[in-house]
Design a protein around this motif. Structure first.
Motif, PDB file in Angstrom:
ATOM      1  N   ASN A  65       0.855  -1.194   0.000  1.00  0.00           N
ATOM      2  CA  ASN A  65       0.000   0.000   0.000  1.00  0.00           C
ATOM      3  C   ASN A  65       0.887   1.239   0.000  1.00  0.00           C
ATOM      4  N   GLY A  66       0.291   2.381  -0.209  1.00  0.00           N
ATOM      5  CA  GLY A  66       1.056   3.618  -0.290  1.00  0.00           C
ATOM      6  C   GLY A  66       1.684   3.999   1.047  1.00  0.00           C
ATOM      7  N   HIS A  67       0.946   3.747   2.102  1.00  0.00           N
ATOM      8  CA  HIS A  67       1.460   4.125   3.421  1.00  0.00           C
ATOM      9  C   HIS A  67       2.764   3.393   3.750  1.00  0.00           C
ATOM     10  N   THR A  89      -3.304  17.091   4.562  1.00  0.00           N
ATOM     11  CA  THR A  89      -3.082  15.821   3.873  1.00  0.00           C
ATOM     12  C   THR A  89      -3.861  14.741   4.589  1.00  0.00           C
ATOM     13  N   PHE A  90      -3.804  13.532   4.052  1.00  0.00           N
ATOM     14  CA  PHE A  90      -4.393  12.386   4.727  1.00  0.00           C
ATOM     15  C   PHE A  90      -3.480  11.977   5.891  1.00  0.00           C
ATOM     16  N   SER A  92      -2.036   9.453   6.762  1.00  0.00           N
ATOM     17  CA  SER A  92      -0.890   8.609   6.428  1.00  0.00           C
ATOM     18  C   SER A  92       0.433   9.366   6.374  1.00  0.00           C
ATOM     19  N   THR A  93       0.428  10.563   5.820  1.00  0.00           N
ATOM     20  CA  THR A  93       1.679  11.309   5.640  1.00  0.00           C
ATOM     21  C   THR A  93       2.360  11.534   6.987  1.00  0.00           C
ATOM     22  N   VAL A 135       3.476  17.357  -0.166  1.00  0.00           N
ATOM     23  CA  VAL A 135       2.388  16.539  -0.715  1.00  0.00           C
ATOM     24  C   VAL A 135       1.875  17.210  -1.999  1.00  0.00           C
ATOM     25  N   ALA A 163       0.674  10.495  -3.572  1.00  0.00           N
ATOM     26  CA  ALA A 163      -0.455   9.555  -3.521  1.00  0.00           C
ATOM     27  C   ALA A 163      -1.572   9.974  -4.476  1.00  0.00           C
ATOM     28  N   HIS A 164      -1.751  11.292  -4.660  1.00  0.00           N
ATOM     29  CA  HIS A 164      -2.839  11.789  -5.507  1.00  0.00           C
ATOM     30  C   HIS A 164      -2.399  12.049  -6.948  1.00  0.00           C
ATOM     31  N   MET A 183       6.083   8.809  -3.530  1.00  0.00           N
ATOM     32  CA  MET A 183       5.193   7.687  -3.207  1.00  0.00           C
ATOM     33  C   MET A 183       3.871   7.851  -3.940  1.00  0.00           C
ATOM     34  N   SER A 185      -0.029   6.033  -4.359  1.00  0.00           N
ATOM     35  CA  SER A 185      -0.967   5.095  -3.731  1.00  0.00           C
ATOM     36  C   SER A 185      -1.917   4.543  -4.779  1.00  0.00           C
ATOM     37  N   HIS A 187      -4.650   2.779  -3.747  1.00  0.00           N
ATOM     38  CA  HIS A 187      -5.790   2.372  -2.932  1.00  0.00           C
ATOM     39  C   HIS A 187      -7.071   2.430  -3.769  1.00  0.00           C
ATOM     40  N   LYS A 190      -8.454   5.723  -5.004  1.00  0.00           N
ATOM     41  CA  LYS A 190      -7.628   6.644  -5.769  1.00  0.00           C
ATOM     42  C   LYS A 190      -7.983   6.585  -7.272  1.00  0.00           C
TER      43      LYS A 190
HETATM   44  C1  LIG Z   1      -4.236   7.529   0.221  1.00  0.00           C
HETATM   45  C2  LIG Z   1      -3.131   8.376   0.747  1.00  0.00           C
HETATM   46  C3  LIG Z   1      -2.018   7.835   1.387  1.00  0.00           C
HETATM   47  C4  LIG Z   1      -1.895   6.379   1.774  1.00  0.00           C
HETATM   48  O1  LIG Z   1      -2.039   5.506   0.753  1.00  0.00           O
HETATM   49  P1  LIG Z   1      -2.608   4.015   1.000  1.00  0.00           P
HETATM   50  O2  LIG Z   1      -2.328   3.342  -0.291  1.00  0.00           O
HETATM   51  O3  LIG Z   1      -4.058   4.136   1.316  1.00  0.00           O
HETATM   52  O4  LIG Z   1      -1.835   3.413   2.124  1.00  0.00           O
HETATM   53  C5  LIG Z   1      -0.975   8.689   1.741  1.00  0.00           C
HETATM   54  N1  LIG Z   1      -1.061  10.012   1.510  1.00  0.00           N
HETATM   55  C6  LIG Z   1      -2.131  10.567   0.932  1.00  0.00           C
HETATM   56  C7  LIG Z   1      -2.135  12.043   0.684  1.00  0.00           C
HETATM   57  C8  LIG Z   1      -3.216   9.782   0.556  1.00  0.00           C
HETATM   58  O5  LIG Z   1      -4.310  10.353   0.034  1.00  0.00           O
END
Ligand SMILES: *Cc1c(COP(=O)(O)O)cnc(C)c1O
Length: 375
Positions: A65-67, A89-90, A92-93, A135, A163-164, A183, A185, A187, A190
């Motif tokens: 996964n992206g995280h 941001t989400f 995860s960052t 980001v 991710a975006h 990185m 993502s 998911h 997305k």
């Molecule tokens: C979705 C997202 C992530 C994490 O990605 P995952 O694949 O869901 O783990 C990290 N940063 C941002 C900005 C995201 O939108």
């Protein structure tokens, strides 16, 4: 009395893109033939090569996964100390920075691009700063040149949370070609998905070996381990979904573009309403359609009123991003050091409208009508 709007099926903020069922079944047949489910299988390797082409990237490493990709990048680059990032941001960052044992230092954002405000980075640099982690939020490209200049001047690494930004290009180059590492993502929610999944694109090809070891427990061969590691490998079913979805990505982006244009044309001239910037030298991916409803700038209605009105019509937009990560209780210590008022302000006014490839243009038009009736 019957409420007509309740009969129409709900519209959510996003809906995963999926390939035709038969295509996926065809792709996963070979998993039964090979009896190879994960650990760098042949679909994984094929997907990686195809992504390199599509993303115009020199080096790619796939993750579960992206995280975990972001976390792996921070650890594998050997970063220790403070990392300058944004809270717009989400989760995860910020979580990835903390998980890797580093300290997030929150920098405010530019109110027009929602990306890191490069005028405010230098004041946050200390002798503990090791990296900048900006980001490309909503696929908006950060001020890459300025970030490069600052990183060079202070000898800092740059890791982009892209991710975006799947498929976004800047000055004709893949967005992953900037900075030390980016990185992506994949998911389900997305613009492009491999069910769950993610990737790192990176400049120094030697990092490929590090990433490969790190995501597989640090194993350097069948049994030996020198360094700490984790489990973050992409499996064959994920890769198969990625391969299938990649075949359709250009149609998906074209449909998103059409919907984005419907929204933009309908909403662009409303006072106090702010939309994503249209950036020079950028080929965007139409990943999101956030709208800022700014009553202080003359918008006749506020974000939460719009959200509630859409919900009455069975339409579920999302406050994305709200709250900012700096306002999570677990990060209050970091917030105390320096506040980010612009990020908090934008976060209190933003609503992301439904946007996905199968969203009917009539639905997008209906959403615009509902908003226009409020203003
Ligand atoms: C979705 C997202 C992530 C994490 O990605 P995952 O694949 O869901 O783990 C990290 N940063 C941002 C900005 C995201 O939108």
């Amino acid at each position: 009395m019957e409420n007509n709007s309740k009969i129409t099926p709900p519209v959510f903020v996003t809906r995963p893109s999926m390939p035709p069922y038969e295509e996926y079944i065809e792709e996963i047949k070979q998993i039964w033939d090979a009896h190879w489910l994960t650990n760098f299988g042949s679909i994984h390797n094929k997907f990686k090569e195809q992504l390199k082409d599509f993303l115009k990237a020199d080096n790619i490493s796939l993750f579960t996964n992206g995280h975990m990709a972001l976390y792996s990048a921070i650890v594998s680059l050997g970063l220790k100390g403070e990392i300058i990032t944004t809270p717009y941001t989400f989760a995860s960052t910020t979580h990835a920075i903390v998980q890797a044992g580093c300290t997030p230092v929150f920098c405010d954002i530019n109110p027009d691009t929602f990306t890191i405000d490069t005028e405010k980075i230098e004041a946050l640099i200390t002798n503990k700063t090791c990296a900048i982690l900006p980001v490309h939020v909503y696929g908006v490209v950060c001020d890459i040149e300025k970030i490069n200049r600052i990183a060079n001047k202070y000898n800092l690494k740059i890791i982009y949370d892209a991710a975006h930004a799947f498929g976004v290009t800047y000055k004709g180059k893949g967005i992953g070609m900037y900075g030390d590492c980016s990185m992506f993502s994949f998911h389900a929610t997305k613009a492009f998905n491999s069910i769950e999944g993610g990737a790192l694109s990176f400049a120094d090809s030697r990092l490929g070996k590090k990433f490969k070891e790190f995501k597989n427990f640090g194993l350097i061969d069948g049994e030996n381990i020198n360094e700490f590691g984790t489990n973050a490998k992409m499996n064959e079913f994920q890769a198969a979904m990625g391969v299938c979805n990649l075949r359709h990505i250009n149609e998906v982006i074209a449909k998103r573009r059409l919907l984005s244009e419907i929204y933009r044309n309908a909403l662009k001239d409303i006072p106090g309403v702010k939309l994503l910037p249209i950036q020079e030298n950028v080929q965007t991916n139409y990943a999101y359609f956030p709208v800022i409803f700014d009553t202080a700038a003359g918008c006749p209605t506020d974000r939460d009123t719009v959200k509630a009105e859409l919900e009455k019509n069975n339409i579920f937009a999302r406050r994305y991003f709200y709250p900012i990560t700096a306002d999570f209780p677990c990060y209050k210590e970091y917030r105390k050091r320096n506040d980010t008022p612009v990020a908090r302000d934008i976060s209190s006014k933003v609503l992301s409208l439904p946007l996905y490839a199968d969203l009917a243009t009539e639905d997008a038009e209906r959403i615009c009508e509902i908003i226009k009736n409020l203003v």
